[in-house]
Design a protein around this motif. Structure first.
Motif, PDB file in Angstrom:
ATOM      1  N   ALA A 147      15.768  43.189  94.988  1.00  0.00           N
ATOM      2  CA  ALA A 147      14.829  42.414  94.180  1.00  0.00           C
ATOM      3  C   ALA A 147      15.396  41.078  93.729  1.00  0.00           C
ATOM      4  CB  ALA A 147      14.377  43.228  92.963  1.00  0.00           C
ATOM      5  N   ASP A 205      13.855  38.355  95.729  1.00  0.00           N
ATOM      6  CA  ASP A 205      12.465  38.028  95.421  1.00  0.00           C
ATOM      7  C   ASP A 205      12.026  38.883  94.238  1.00  0.00           C
ATOM      8  OD1 ASP A 205       9.795  37.474  95.229  1.00  0.00           O
ATOM      9  OD2 ASP A 205       9.271  38.112  97.269  1.00  0.00           O
ATOM     10  N   PRO A 206      11.987  38.306  93.037  1.00  0.00           N
ATOM     11  CA  PRO A 206      11.658  39.087  91.842  1.00  0.00           C
ATOM     12  C   PRO A 206      10.334  39.842  91.925  1.00  0.00           C
ATOM     13  CG  PRO A 206      12.522  36.948  91.212  1.00  0.00           C
ATOM     14  CD  PRO A 206      12.317  36.903  92.705  1.00  0.00           C
ATOM     15  N   LEU A 207       9.399  39.376  92.749  1.00  0.00           N
ATOM     16  CA  LEU A 207       8.134  40.097  92.861  1.00  0.00           C
ATOM     17  C   LEU A 207       8.318  41.499  93.435  1.00  0.00           C
ATOM     18  CD1 LEU A 207       5.530  37.404  93.991  1.00  0.00           C
ATOM     19  CD2 LEU A 207       5.662  38.608  91.791  1.00  0.00           C
ATOM     20  N   TYR A 251      10.225  43.573  92.202  1.00  0.00           N
ATOM     21  CA  TYR A 251      10.248  44.453  91.030  1.00  0.00           C
ATOM     22  C   TYR A 251       8.861  45.034  90.767  1.00  0.00           C
ATOM     23  CZ  TYR A 251      14.986  43.379  89.366  1.00  0.00           C
ATOM     24  OH  TYR A 251      16.346  43.296  89.218  1.00  0.00           O
ATOM     25  N   LEU A 252       7.834  44.254  91.037  1.00  0.00           N
ATOM     26  CA  LEU A 252       6.471  44.741  90.818  1.00  0.00           C
ATOM     27  C   LEU A 252       6.136  45.858  91.799  1.00  0.00           C
ATOM     28  CD1 LEU A 252       3.873  44.385  89.200  1.00  0.00           C
ATOM     29  CD2 LEU A 252       3.133  42.678  90.879  1.00  0.00           C
ATOM     30  N   THR A 260      10.365  46.798  84.810  1.00  0.00           N
ATOM     31  CA  THR A 260      10.474  46.104  86.103  1.00  0.00           C
ATOM     32  C   THR A 260       9.186  45.358  86.441  1.00  0.00           C
ATOM     33  OG1 THR A 260       9.892  48.143  87.317  1.00  0.00           O
ATOM     34  CG2 THR A 260      12.240  47.660  86.999  1.00  0.00           C
ATOM     35  N   GLY A 261       8.051  45.861  85.948  1.00  0.00           N
ATOM     36  CA  GLY A 261       6.816  45.111  86.125  1.00  0.00           C
ATOM     37  C   GLY A 261       6.886  43.764  85.425  1.00  0.00           C
ATOM     38  N   ALA A 309       9.272  41.226  87.159  1.00  0.00           N
ATOM     39  CA  ALA A 309       8.738  40.533  88.333  1.00  0.00           C
ATOM     40  C   ALA A 309       8.332  39.110  87.992  1.00  0.00           C
ATOM     41  CB  ALA A 309       7.546  41.307  88.897  1.00  0.00           C
ATOM     42  N   PHE A 310       8.028  38.874  86.722  1.00  0.00           N
ATOM     43  CA  PHE A 310       7.558  37.560  86.292  1.00  0.00           C
ATOM     44  C   PHE A 310       8.512  36.876  85.311  1.00  0.00           C
ATOM     45  CE2 PHE A 310       3.989  40.382  87.230  1.00  0.00           C
ATOM     46  CZ  PHE A 310       3.386  39.677  88.260  1.00  0.00           C
TER      47      PHE A 310
END
Length: 202
Positions: free
Chosen positions: A49, A52-54, A56-57, A159-160, A163-164
């Motif tokens: 993750a 790409d942090p997204l 995490y979503l 983690t949601g 993601a942001f």
């Protein structure tokens, strides 16, 4: 704080999902395996993750699905009247491996291995003390500060958010602080369960 006490509430919402599992021909053990595969997918995306942090979503979605299917397998076994000790054993073994792969994935994504070890041992000791009480003749213990339902909910929510936004405090990110919580509160919960069990055995 524990969501496990609301299992009866969740059970009442499982009907459509149990029906869907029966329709597609899934057995309770099959649902347990599917839940574990989703946990493995979560751990995998958490491990990368940082790229790409997204991701995490995506991991959060996999974790919530893992938790929901962990309820469905037991409800399906009761509905089909096939609940067994073997199925219960499989479910618990896969749950522990699911816990491990999720937390290891989080630690790998951060490169925080020592923190990951502390977190995973806290989680495993919490679960161990819950079932060890049953092994010595008590009811299975779900109490304490942090049960499995709480852990999965925290992982999914944190983690949601990560993601942001994954802010850092004291050189530890939001996800890192989640591992700190598991490391500290997990061991405290294990000690709570140990204390409860010892009191009940006296």
């Amino acid at each position: 704080m524990t969501l496990d006490r609301f299992r009866s509430v969740a059970d009442r919402a499982l009907g459509p999902f149990v029906g869907a599992a029966k329709t597609v021909g899934l057995s309770p053990n099959g649902v347990s395996v599917l839940a574990f595969l989703l946990a493995g997918a979560a751990g995998g995306v958490y491990a990368v993750a940082s790229q790409d942090p997204l991701l995490y979503l995506a991991g959060a979605v996999f974790v919530f699905l893992n938790g929901w299917l962990d309820l469905v397998d037991g409800a399906l076994a009761r509905e089909m009247n096939v609940a067994s000790d073997a199925g219960d054993l499989l479910d618990h073994v896969l749950d522990r491996y699911a816990d491990i792969v999720i937390i290891v994935g989080l630690a790998a994504g951060l490169g925080r291995w020592a923190l990951g070890i502390a977190a995973v041992t806290g989680v495993l000791m919490t679960s161990y003390l819950g079932t060890q009480a049953q092994a010595v003749g008590l009811d299975r213990v779900y109490g304490g500060l942090l049960g499995r339902a709480d852990r999965l909910a925290l992982v999914g929510i944190v983690t949601g958010i990560a993601a942001f936004a994954n802010p850092t405090a004291l050189n530890v990110t939001l996800v890192g602080w989640l591992l700190v919580v598991f490391a500290v509160v997990g061991h405290v919960t294990a000690l709570q369960r140990f204390y409860y069990s010892m009191q009940a055995l006296e």
